[in-house]
Structures are given as structure tokens and as C-alpha cells.
Design an enzyme around this catalytic site. Structure first.
Site, PDB file in Angstrom:
ATOM      1  N   GLU A 161      -1.848  -5.863 -27.683  1.00 18.54           N
ATOM      2  CA  GLU A 161      -3.035  -5.026 -27.843  1.00 18.54           C
ATOM      3  C   GLU A 161      -4.131  -5.746 -28.638  1.00 18.54           C
ATOM      4  OE1 GLU A 161      -1.733  -1.255 -29.461  1.00 18.54           O
ATOM      5  OE2 GLU A 161      -1.024  -0.604 -27.502  1.00 18.54           O
ATOM      6  N   GLU A 175       3.778   0.113 -22.073  1.00 23.74           N
ATOM      7  CA  GLU A 175       4.300   0.975 -23.139  1.00 23.74           C
ATOM      8  C   GLU A 175       4.002   2.427 -22.816  1.00 23.74           C
ATOM      9  OE1 GLU A 175       2.896   0.185 -27.084  1.00 23.74           O
ATOM     10  OE2 GLU A 175       3.266  -1.971 -26.936  1.00 23.74           O
TER      11      GLU A 175
HETATM   12  C1  GAL Z   1       1.209   0.577 -29.502  1.00 21.88           C
HETATM   13  C2  GAL Z   1       1.765  -0.746 -30.020  1.00 21.88           C
HETATM   14  C3  GAL Z   1       3.253  -0.668 -30.248  1.00 21.88           C
HETATM   15  C4  GAL Z   1       3.597   0.585 -31.000  1.00 21.88           C
HETATM   16  C5  GAL Z   1       3.072   1.777 -30.257  1.00 21.88           C
HETATM   17  C6  GAL Z   1       3.383   3.099 -30.924  1.00 21.88           C
HETATM   18  O1  GAL Z   1      -0.154   0.660 -29.718  1.00 21.88           O
HETATM   19  O2  GAL Z   1       1.504  -1.785 -29.104  1.00 21.88           O
HETATM   20  O3  GAL Z   1       3.669  -1.809 -30.944  1.00 21.88           O
HETATM   21  O4  GAL Z   1       3.025   0.519 -32.284  1.00 21.88           O
HETATM   22  O5  GAL Z   1       1.675   1.686 -30.154  1.00 21.88           O
HETATM   23  O6  GAL Z   1       2.886   4.184 -30.194  1.00 21.88           O
END
Ligand code: GAL
Length: 704
Positions: free
Chosen positions: A175, A327
Site C-alpha cells: 500500500e 486483501e
Molecule cells: C491494510 C494493510 C494490512 C493490514 C490491513 C488491516 O491496509 O495492507 O497490512 O493492516 O490493512 O485492515
């Protein structure tokens, strides 16, 4: 690559001009079911990693992304590498047929690096203190020391594992985001400006620096904290994107020197800080992180709009190719306002919405909940309690379903409509000193989303098109609040309409050029005034509690199905129209009662519409219904579906897959176009009319 263009494919129910995406050969990024795996948190806990290998196939998953924040575990001291643990995991993964997405660890640096070289940390206020070590995503992107340290660790990783059979994709950093205002970054900004403008005269003109006597006579005088220049702030944001891309390319070069595997980086939907259209061309695969926060407790259409809006953007960033949901969470978010559980079935629906947007893989943050740290309560596939949980079972069910959905892999989306949406427009509006103060983007993103919602809830497939994009493959292009219209974009829109396209613009369109300098001679500029047959003479800005009534029909030609009256808010443009412009609705209150608010003009083989005020969602919905009916635009079902139903389609030119989701908790009547249809999961034939239970989701295939 470039947009794949060619003869419009003939689809059974849709005769449309659209982008055709030929299916790509199955590659390593297909059908990924992955989770962020942090074994580096468990190296001292015997048995846990063995258990992870046992559980992954039970979850019907086939992949992990590894090493995202593992720099300190890989290089505990400068130049001292500990790769054995990673190697063991990769070897086991290869033996078990598990694909690994290998991350470069630049998103979080080891404490020893910040201690030895404080300049790797960010300065986040102008000439403010440098930030102490801590958190993550906190490096100075121009620091030479940081770039060298990142290149070293990335090179070591790639040299050791870049050709390892388990490694199938590179996950560059995590990110990418943020900016630094140290003297180094400032020097780079000035160099960037020199490249862009060539001379201070050109820069002074572009930024309209005669305002408040801000002409520069030396590049060293430029400090991007001077908020009286919207042109400058806009350029600073562009520079931040370009610097981020530059940093990313350092990482890409390091891994590519020793590996042929494709690279991606996980994006964050419509993240405000980076123009993803400039990152995307450097990536082999687009991937996204999406946390919409569904719980299944109410009508979640708005949440679905947000999630699909991001998902559709990802497909478009990749020129229509499938992308990867890198994710998501199968359970609760630890950072959200509430901690509501996802009701049974919600997870499956959430994943399928993303597949409907073109994702060819659905992955999670995170595989296993850690014992400590800031994310120990974040949802995961494996809970503190273990894997004998409802969440794990739902993940496994979704994984099993994906086997049945395999035929979808590689297919695209044939969209007859494009919604023009761009970071440049958003930043242009954010930096413009124009009321209201809040929201800073003047409601731009809400307005774009409102049009997205109106079209998607009418079951119209759509693409998101940037300002530099090509409108010609589409039947209709909607330009909400198209603030920045360059001469070039103006020309593309004019010829689009000339050749039969339907264009709809709204208030605040065509105010500025790419430097945020207003067009002269009346808005909308760049030739759109002639195209639309209007000139905006004035614009009324209403306080939040005020509305202006608008009236449709009423002796005017009208579009079928528009409500007799509606309400306008926030911005009301007062138009003058040319003689050949039809007025479809007019204001019915205020001193401008009787003057036009919705117009259209025939131009060449097409139509150019303008809506001069911000209108309620219900009015946009009705207008979209009316446009679909009057111009025979292809939609995925015959009429506007019942509220709460969400339709998506993927196709590869031959096979068509229809997704139907219920965003509500109540049953909904589904009416499909003539079949025959088959349920892709059960294989059963499906009729054209049936009931989808609350939170339900179904994937069908149109039978030839
Ligand atoms: C994302 C990040 C992850 C984790 C996740 C939690 O933004 O890439 O490492 O922190 O959020 O929701």
C-alpha cells in the site's frame, strides 16, 4: 498493454459497442485464494507453522503472501541475513503445491536503519521535525540511503528466491502511500518542475503567479506549502505520485534483475493520495485491498456500491484484465467504528461481488491472528481459538465454490457505459478555493458514486474511464463534475458524440484546464459549450439545508419516466441555451425558476445531455432508467431490478456469467432476460423468474 480493440463481439442479448478482452492464457495469478502470512511472528512458537501447512488446504486455499513486514526478521543486523526460515517455508510450499506471493519488505523498515540513518524517516510537515522510527509506511521516498537499503534487501530476496518454484508473483512493498517534505524531496520537486515547464516564465504562467505577485525568479524560491496557488498544490500531488512510481520502479528493477515472475502492488481502491492510473502501467497485475465492512444487518446497497466501485476501477486500471483482490477480511475489522460480525453468507456475497468486478482471485488479510500488536483483533482465517470456527468454515465453503466458478477465470466485462472519473478532477476540485469548505472535494466522489449507483442498480455494466481515456468504445459516457476539461479531452468528447455516442455532463463541468486555470468565454469550456448548446452564466451555491425545486415534463418534451418534480441541492447552474437545445426540465423555485436545468442537444449522430444541478439519488436513478429506455442501452435485466438487487456480468466473448446479489436482508424477486440459464455452482437449470433470499448470491451462466 493497450486496450484490446477489434470487431465488437456479438453477444446473445447484447448488441453493443464495447471493449473486448480476449481471454488470456491461464497464468500464475489465476484463481488465487491467498492470505497474508506472517510466519515471522511465529518463528519461536513450535508447531504453529506445521499447523498452518495442515490448515491451508482445509480452507480450500492455495497461496500465501509472504514477508510483507519481515525485513527485521530477514536482516536483523545490517548485512546479516537470516533467510533460512523463509527458505524452509518456500520449499515446503513448493512440495505442497502452494503458490507464494513474495513481498518486498520496504513497507516497514528495521529500527537499526532509522537509528543509523535518521534521514530514511519522513518529514511530514513543512520543515517540521523528522518523524521518529515507528509504525510503517514511513520512509522518505527520495532518501538515497533508503533506496540503497531497499535495493539490497530486495536484491537478496530476488537472488535467493526469484526463481524458486513456489514464488509466482512479486508483491512490491505494501500500500504505497504518503509523502515527505524533507529538503531532498523538495529538491526533487524543483527538478520535476524544471522538466515539466522548462522555464520559470512557463511555470509562472501555468500557475497564474501574477496573483498576489507570486512570480518566481529563481527555482529555489518555490515551496509547495503556499496554499494560495491551486496550480502548485495540484502539481505537488502529481509529483508525489511520480516520486512514488519512481520508488516503486527501483524495487521492481531489483526483483526483476533475478526473477521473471510478474509484479504487483496492493492498491487501496480510490485512495485519495495517489493517481493509480500512473502506477498501473508499470504492473503486470493489478491488485487491491478492500474492506467494505459488510455485516448483513441492513440494506447494504451503499456498502456494495463502495466495494464494487473500487473493484470496477481495478479492472479498468488493468485495461479490462482480471485483477486480484489481495486483501479483504473474512471477519471483523479491528479499525472500524463497530465490531459487528459478518452474518452467515455475507462473506461469500462480498467475495462474489469482487469476482463480478473482474477479480480472478480473492485473498485475505490475514491468515492467522497474531498474539500482540495493533492487529491482533483484526479478522483472520485462523482465529486465536484455532480453525474450528464459523469463519474458517465459510472461508472453506467459498474456496470450494471457486472450483465451480473456474470457467469464469480470464473473462472480462463488456461495458456499454463509461463513467469518467479521475484523480486529476478530484484534486482540481480539492485544491480549488470554491465553497463549500467541506467536503474538500466539493462532493465530487459522492457525485461520481451516485451516478455509479444509478447505473449499477439499473444493472448496466460500466467501466471507469480516466480523463486521458478513449470514450469511443462506449455507447454512453457520463461525466459528473468534470471540472478539468483540457482541449484534447473536449475534442475526444465532441467526436464521441459526433459518431453517435451519448454524453451526459453535469454542473461544474469544463471550468478549468489541466493547470486549474479557468476557461474563458463561459463554462463549460474546451468546446463543450457548443456541443451541449449551453452556456453557464452563473452558479448558485446553496447551504446544506436548502433545496431548489425542479420540474420535468410540464409541456416540455421530457424524457419518459422522469418524476414531475425533484429537488436540487448544493450547486445550481443558470444556463443560457442555444436555439437547437431542448429543455427537458427547469427550475421551479428561486429567482431562476423557469430556467433550464436538464438539456439535450443533437450533435452529429449522437446526443449531448447536461444536468445543471446536484440532484437526489432518486432523480439520477429515474434519469438513468429513462436514458436506458430511450436509447436502448444494454442492461443485464429487462427492467430496473427490485431495490437491493445487484447484477454483474463477466464474459469472454463466448460465455456469459451473470452474478446476482441481494444487498438486503429480505427476499427479492429476480427477473432475468430470456434464458436458458444454469446455476454455475449447482449445475441446475434456472428459470427467468425466482426469489433470492436476503444476503443471497448466485452465479449463473447463459446457455447458448
Ligand atoms: C491494510 C494493510 C494490512 C493490514 C490491513 C488491516 O491496509 O495492507 O497490512 O493492516 O490493512 O485492515
Amino acid at each position: 498493454g493497450e486496450k484490446a480493440r477489434g470487431e465488437p463481439p456479438r453477444l446473445q442479448h447484447l448488441a453493443l459497442r464495447h471493449r473486448h478482452h480476449p481471454p488470456r492464457p491461464r497464468g500464475p495469478d489465476r484463481g488465487r485464494r491467498e492470505a497474508t502470512y506472517n510466519p515471522d511472528q511465529w518463528l519461536d512458537s513450535p508447531g504453529v507453522i506445521d499447523e498452518d501447512f495442515r490448515l491451508l488446504p482445509l480452507a480450500h486455499m492455495n497461496s500465501w503472501s509472504l514477508g510483507i513486514f519481515a525485513w527485521a526478521a530477514l536482516e536483523p543486523e545490517p548485512g546479516v541475513y537470516r533467510f533460512e526460515w523463509m527458505e524452509q517455508i518456500l520449499d515446503r510450499a513448493a512440495a505442497d503445491g502452494i503458490a507464494i506471493i513474495l513481498a518486498t519488505p520496504s513497507g516497514s523498515k528495521p529500527a537499526w536503519l532509522s537509528q543509523a540513518h535518521p534521514e530514511v524517516c519522513r518529514v511530514n510537515a513543512w520543515q517540521g521535525p523528522r518523524l521518529p522510527h515507528g509504525g510503517r509506511h514511513n520512509h522518505c521516498p527520495s532518501s538515497r540511503v533508503y533506496r540503497e537499503a531497499v535495493t539490497r534487501i530486495d536484491t537478496e530476496l530476488a537472488r535467493r528466491f526469484g526463481r524458486h518454484p513456489a514464488v509466482r508473483l512479486w508483491h512490491l512493498s505494501n500500500e504505497y502511500n504518503g509523502e515527505c517534505r524533507c529538503p531532498n524531496c523538495l529538491a526533487r520537486f524543483r527538478d520535476w518542475l524544471k522538466d515539466r515547464y522548462g522555464s520559470l516564465e512557463a511555470l509562472n504562467a501555468a500557475w497564474w503567479n501574477a496573483f498576489w505577485g507570486h512570480q518566481y525568479t529563481d527555482w529555489e524560491q518555490i515551496h509547495p506549502f503556499d496554499y494560495c496557488h491551486d496550480g502548485m498544490i495540484l502539481d505537488w500531488r502529481r509529483f508525489v505520485t511520480d516520486l512514488t512510481v519512481d520508488f516503486m520502479l527501483v524495487e521492481k528493477a531489483a526483483v526483476r534483475a533475478h526473477s521473471d515472475q510478474p509484479v504487483t502492488t496492493n492498491m487501496m481502491g480510490h485512495f485519495p493520495g495517489l493517481d493509480y492510473w500512473r502506477l498501473a502501467p508499470h504492473l503486470d497485475l493489478i491488485s487491491n485491498d478492500c474492506y467494505p465492512g459488510f455485516s448483513g444487518l441492513a440494506d447494504e446497497t451503499a456498502t456494495m456500491v463502495g466495494a464494487a466501485f473500487d473493484g470496477d476501477l481495478m479492472r479498468c486500471l488493468g485495461n479490462g484484465r482480471p485483477w486480484l483482490l489481495m486483501e479483504s477480511t473474512p471477519a471483523q475489522l479491528n479499525w472500524a467504528q463497530d465490531f459487528r460480525l459478518k452474518r452467515p453468507g455475507v462473506h461469500r456475497r462480498e467475495m462474489r461481488v469482487q469476482i463480478g468486478c473482474g477479480a480472478d482471485g480473492t485473498c485475505y488479510f490475514q491468515w492467522r491472528k497474531g498474539r500482540g500488536g495493533g492487529e491482533k483483533y483484526h479478522g483472520a482465517v485462523v482465529d486465536h481459538a484455532g480453525h474450528d470456527t464459523r469463519v474458517f468454515a465459510e472461508v472453506a465453503e467459498h474456496g470450494q465454490d471457486l472450483t465451480a466458478l473456474t470457467p469464469i477465470l480470464g473473462s472480462g466485462v463488456a461495458a456499454p457505459v463509461a463513467l469518467l472519473e479521475d484523480w486529476q478532477m478530484r484534486w482540481g476540485l480539492e485544491t480549488a478555493n470554491l465553497p463549500p469548505k467541506q467536503p474538500v472535494d466539493k462532493g465530487y466522489m459522492d457525485e461520481v458514486r451516485a451516478w455509479y449507483r444509478a447505473l449499477r442498480t439499473r444493472a448496466v455494466s460500466l467501466d471507469l474511464l480516466p480523463g486521458h481515456g478513449d470514450p469511443s468504445p462506449y455507447r454512453m459516457v457520463v461525466v459528473p463534475m468534470g471540472y478539468q476539461i483540457s482541449e484534447d479531452l473536449g475534442q475526444r468528447l465532441i467526436s464521441f458524440v459526433d459518431q453517435g455516442g451519448i454524453l451526459l455532463t453535469t454542473y461544474l463541468t469544463g471550468h478549468c484546464d489541466a493547470h486549474n486555470r479557468c476557461h474563458l468565454g463561459g463554462f463549460p469550456g474546451a468546446g463543450l459549450d457548443g456541443l451541449l448548446g449551453i452556456r453557464v452564466e452563473e452558479m448558485d451555491g446553496l447551504p446544506p439545508d436548502q433545496t431548489v425545486t425542479i420540474r420535468c415534463g410540464d409541456g416540455l418534451p421530457g424524457l419518459p419516466g422522469l418524476p414531475a418534480t425533484a429537488l436540487a441541492r448544493a450547486y445550481c447552474e443558470i444556463l443560457r441555451c442555444s436555439a437547437d437545445t431542448e429543455v427537458l426540465a427547469h427550475y421551479d423555485s428561486e429567482f431562476y425558476a423557469g430556467s433550464p436545468v436538464l438539456t439535450r442537444r443533437r450533435h452529429g449522430a449522437g446526443w449531448a445531455y447536461h444536468l445543471a444541478a446536484r440532484c437526489e439519488q432518486a432523480f439520477l436513478d429515474a434519469l438513468v432508467d429513462s436514458l436506458v429506455a430511450s436509447h436502448d442501452l444494454p442492461a443485464l435485466c429487462p427492467q430496473r431490478p427490485e431495490a437491493g438487487l445487484w447484477f454483474q456480468e463477466r464474459s469472454d466473448g463466448q460465455r456469459r456469467f451473470l452474478f446476482v446479489h441481494n444487498a438486503t436482508t429480505q427476499p427479492r424477486q429476480v427477473q432475468l432476460a430470456p434464458g436458458p440459464w444454469r446455476d454455475l455452482i449447482s449445475g441446475q437449470a434456472v428459470s427467468e423468474h425466482w426469489v433470492l433470499p436476503g444476503i443471497g448470491t448466485r452465479v449463473l451462466e447463459a446457455q447458448p
